[in-house]
Design an enzyme around this catalytic site. Structure first.
Site, PDB file in Angstrom:
ATOM      1  N   GLN A  14       0.802  -1.300  -0.060  1.00  0.00           N
ATOM      2  CA  GLN A  14      -0.070  -0.033  -0.003  1.00  0.00           C
ATOM      3  C   GLN A  14       0.925   1.325  -0.076  1.00  0.00           C
ATOM      4  OE1 GLN A  14      -3.898   0.585   1.734  1.00  0.00           O
ATOM      5  NE2 GLN A  14      -2.720  -0.522   3.710  1.00  0.00           N
TER       6      GLN A  14
ATOM      7  N   ASP B 121       4.007  11.687  12.487  1.00  0.00           N
ATOM      8  CA  ASP B 121       3.636  12.018  13.589  1.00  0.00           C
ATOM      9  C   ASP B 121       3.824  13.348  13.980  1.00  0.00           C
ATOM     10  OD1 ASP B 121       3.114   9.053  14.574  1.00  0.00           O
ATOM     11  OD2 ASP B 121       5.616   9.203  14.552  1.00  0.00           O
TER      12      ASP B 121
ATOM     13  N   HIS C 276       7.995   5.637  17.668  1.00  0.00           N
ATOM     14  CA  HIS C 276       6.617   5.939  16.834  1.00  0.00           C
ATOM     15  C   HIS C 276       5.715   4.707  17.119  1.00  0.00           C
ATOM     16  CE1 HIS C 276       3.931   6.062  13.471  1.00  0.00           C
ATOM     17  NE2 HIS C 276       4.157   4.897  13.178  1.00  0.00           N
TER      18      HIS C 276
END
Ligand code: NAD
Ligand code: LMR
Length: 329
Positions: free
Chosen positions: A15, A159, A187
């Site tokens: 993806q 983020d 993360h």
């Protein structure tokens, strides 16, 4: 014509790969004057899908795309590569934490770290996206004998972008006015987006947004849990925004987009002990970049007691992850 930058991308038929390759080939990662050569790695069963992606890249007739190689062999993919984007790994599904992927995904990064060491160009720079990204980057670095550890980074830019967007919405300003936003640590849901040192239109963000309860409550949890919120909404983990953040990460580091004077971006890099964050982990830090491969941790920021306590928690989590993969280091 300038020599093309050789960019290896793993998990290229996935993806994120599908959202990423076209951005790289169109010049968004290295600028409008730099040709790129894509070296794409997939597992063997995904090679037919990867061929389809390569056909679409051809069909875009990108003037900057000088060539595409497809392979299921890591050393072939990394041969002579200047930039390696380690994306290929399992994403988490509903109900999972990113750390749940550690054992499954960690092994990928031992072999790929070694393959980078044996095949990549001397100036190779590595950006890890596959989760859990910080610790996977640590594994790759530990297995890449002879490649300086500081060339291994992990992505926390998504983020940062998420945090900037939330702050801009709260302050009612365009997102470009939010600067100096550091994401500290992992993360993961323990990450720490640092509002205390952020700026909005050049002013301290905490002077513009005075709602401390929002900063320490809703804002923090929205950013920390954004990956889960996307998975819950889409039924699949973030892809276009992750690819976009990777374009930003690499562009800032070595794609010609140095940080503006006084500003910084967030990168997870090997700690040098700054801010009391121990060496031996790869942590999000505020980083100033020169756009041609150099970066430095920005020193001297004051952390509030709240931020400091949150940073300690995210660092402790990184140390636990490190201990869990000790056998791969
Ligand atoms: P995906 O499942 O769509 O694609 C992953 C691809 O990697 C697949 O095509 C798979 O065949 C390939 N792959 C698996 N093992 C491989 C190997 N050993 N070598 C080469 N390729 C391999 O997943 P995705 O949505 O593209 O996400 C990829 C990773 O990125 C996941 O781990 C996800 O959690 C992570 N991610 C990280 C961030 C971040 O901010 N750091 C953001 C989003 C997603
Ligand atoms: C994200 O932050 O969107 C990714 O790391 C995917 C995830 O598992 O949350």
């Amino acid at each position: 014509m300038t020599t093309p930058v050789r960019v290896a991308v793993t998990g290229a038929a996935g993806q994120i790969g599908y959202a990423l390759l076209f951005r790289i080939a169109s010049g968004q990662m290295f600028g409008p004057d730099t040709p790129v050569h894509l070296q794409l790695l997939e597992i063997t069963p995904a090679l037919p899908a990867l061929e389809g992606v390569a056909m679409e890249l051809d069909d875009c007739a990108f003037p900057l795309l000088s060539g595409i190689d497809l392979t299921d062999a890591a050393e072939t993919a990394f041969a002579g590569s200047n930039v390696v984007c380690l994306v290929g790994a399992k994403p988490r599904g509903p109900g999972m934490e990113r750390a749940d992927l550690l054992k499954d995904n960690g092994r990928i990064f031992t072999g790929q770290g070694a393959a980078i060491a044996s095949a990549a160009a001397d100036d190779v720079k590595v950006a890890v996206v596959g989760n859990p990204a910080n610790t996977n980057a640590l594994i790759a670095a530990a297995n890449a004998d002879g490649v300086p550890a500081e060339r291994f980074t992990a992505m926390v830019r998504l983020d940062e972008n998420r945090a900037k967007s939330q702050l801009a919405a709260k302050a009612g300003v365009p997102v470009a006015q939010v600067t100096n936003l550091a994401v500290w640590g992992n993360h993961s849901p323990t990450m720490v987006p640092d509002v205390d040192n952020a700026r909005i239109d050049g002013r301290p963000a905490t002077e513009v947004i005075t709602d401390r309860a929002w900063i320490e409550g809703e804002f923090l949890s929205t950013v920390q849990q954004r990956g889960k919120a996307i998975i819950d909404a889409r039924g699949a983990s973030s892809a276009a925004s992750a690819a976009n953040a990777l374009v930003d990460h690499v562009a800032s580091w070595c794609g010609g987009q140095s940080t503006a004077d006084g500003d910084w971006v967030s990168m997870a890099v090997p700690s040098d002990g700054s801010y009391g964050i121990p060496e031996g982990i790869i942590s999000g830090f505020p980083v100033a970049t020169d756009g041609v491969g150099g970066y430095r941790i920005v020193e001297g920021l004051e952390l509030s007691a709240f931020t400091r306590s949150k940073v300690e928690a995210t660092v402790a989590e990184l140390q636990q992850e490190r201990a869990a993969v000790e056998d791969m280091l």
